[in-house]
Design an enzyme around this catalytic site. Sequence first.
Site, mmCIF file in Angstrom:
data_model
loop_
_atom_site.group_PDB
_atom_site.id
_atom_site.type_symbol
_atom_site.label_atom_id
_atom_site.label_comp_id
_atom_site.label_asym_id
_atom_site.label_seq_id
_atom_site.Cartn_x
_atom_site.Cartn_y
_atom_site.Cartn_z
ATOM 1 N N ASP A 174 47.634 2.871 23.353
ATOM 2 C CA ASP A 174 46.433 2.257 22.781
ATOM 3 C C ASP A 174 46.740 1.962 21.308
ATOM 4 O O ASP A 174 47.687 2.521 20.748
ATOM 5 C CB ASP A 174 45.237 3.219 22.914
ATOM 6 N N HIS A 175 45.936 1.106 20.713
ATOM 7 C CA HIS A 175 46.145 0.768 19.302
ATOM 8 C C HIS A 175 45.437 1.793 18.407
ATOM 9 O O HIS A 175 44.202 1.852 18.434
ATOM 10 C CB HIS A 175 45.559 -0.616 19.005
ATOM 11 N N TYR A 348 39.819 0.860 21.755
ATOM 12 C CA TYR A 348 39.404 0.531 23.137
ATOM 13 C C TYR A 348 40.433 -0.303 23.898
ATOM 14 O O TYR A 348 40.045 -1.158 24.693
ATOM 15 C CB TYR A 348 38.063 -0.212 23.150
ATOM 16 N N HIS A 349 41.710 -0.081 23.685
ATOM 17 C CA HIS A 349 42.698 -0.887 24.395
ATOM 18 C C HIS A 349 43.668 -0.021 25.207
ATOM 19 O O HIS A 349 44.881 -0.202 25.123
ATOM 20 C CB HIS A 349 43.487 -1.756 23.401
ATOM 21 N N PRO A 350 43.166 0.923 26.021
ATOM 22 C CA PRO A 350 44.109 1.756 26.777
ATOM 23 C C PRO A 350 44.806 0.954 27.876
ATOM 24 O O PRO A 350 44.171 0.173 28.574
ATOM 25 C CB PRO A 350 43.208 2.839 27.394
#
Length: 413
Positions: A174-175, A348-350
């Site tokens: 994730d970021h 929110y980028h898993p």
Amino acid sequence: MLPYFRKSENNERGADEYHGSGGPLNVADLRSPNPFVKVFLEAARQAGLPANGDFNGASQEGAGPYQVTQKNGERCSSASAYIGPARSRSNLAVITGARATRVLFEGTRAIGVAYRGPGGDTEVRAAKEVVLSAGALQSPQLLLLSGVGPGPMLQRFGIPVVQDTPGVGRNLQDHPDFVFAYRSQSRDLFGISVSAAWYMLKAWWEYSRRRRGMLTTNFAEAGAFAKTDPSLELPDVQLHFVIAIMDDHGRRLHWGYGYSCHVCLLRPKSVGHVRLKSADPFDAPLIDPNFLSDPADLEGMLRGFKLTRRVMDSPAFDPYRLSEMFTTGARSDDEIRSILRARADNVYHPVGTCRMGSDPIAVVDAELRVRGLERLRVVDASIMPTLVAGNTNAPTIMIAEKAADLIKASARL
Ligand SMILES: Cc1cc2nc3c(=O)[nH]c(=O)nc-3n(C[C@H](O)[C@H](O)[C@H](O)COP(=O)(O)OP(=O)(O)OC[C@H]3O[C@@H](n4cnc5c(N)ncnc54)[C@H](O)[C@@H]3O)c2cc1C
């Protein structure tokens, strides 16, 4: 992949080499951009960032407004883009309020899904195949609950092992993200005050009559992709400028008005995992993104922090900036590192927990079939082998478009 991005898209600016038109997913410019977009873009210019009117075009680098997945001022979700128009098809049934609890197997062949829904515990049989799309946090959970995952973990929870697949739940990426927030006196921003109720009423009236105004905002209206070191070939950080005070993902509210700016690292090296908490499908899984475990990520975030502060300290913001909320006092590199450790979070980028590949840790093959099993695919963000250097929604929809072609091709065979 570009043909599948273009296939999914209806960009209201029209089609070009990088963008599609006529696809289900409507992409538009914001109908009522907030006046602070111009302030942010001027600040970015003053900080030395180039301007870019289309991050998804020939070049990603620069600052500009974000396009949004909206149609007529309303969110164009994957549900409204894809499921809505297909609702009348005789071969589609949508069951809401249901939780899939397990994939059903005969040996190594997936034959259906068990779920708990409005009618209690139910099983459905698959005529052709089962497709899991529960996202990067829950597709691995569902596979683990179904007996597909690291054998020792499954045995610990008393789950019968269908296949020992060690990679399920590993490779979570994730970021890592840090948010700057500023108090401001400007009523052009979203905020909480006595008069805000009046502004909201006006905004609601405008939205219901014309589908325009403040309520069409996506909050992160502008941003940038930037290189923290000019010698880099590609941008390594992304900025999201937000027209409100963002604290704890919007869960912690502050009286007054303000604006924020996220900065996230686009190619982090740290890798985490998703594991089972228990064998109960209604328990959330244990999620550990393991952020900043690779020292290079902390140094990348440090450079991103300094670059973002340069933008936010630019003269363009001077008339509006009352005070900085979370970072005051952090000046030396060590102070910044410590604030990053205390406050960095996800954006929110898993992805990556059912990774595509051909090595022993890979979960799905190049056709998104779970390796070693029959009639079971995973189609969602979990199959990405590595995190994309940008937002993940459009890439996930692109994956689904590609998967649709793969599924149709194997059905024809
Ligand atoms: C707050 C937030 C903001 C975001 N903002 C952006 C953005 O601005 N731009 C962008 O590009 N991306 C954004 N993203 C990321 C983007 O939404 C995701 O990358 C994308 O939705 C991933 O798609 P997916 O299909 O893999 O998973 P999801 O969209 O999570 O879909 C999985 C679905 O499966 C369902 N599900 C899970 N388990 C079960 C079960 N056991 N039984 C039944 N159903 C189940 C879930 O309810 C969900 O509907 C954001 C994400 C969040 C959370």
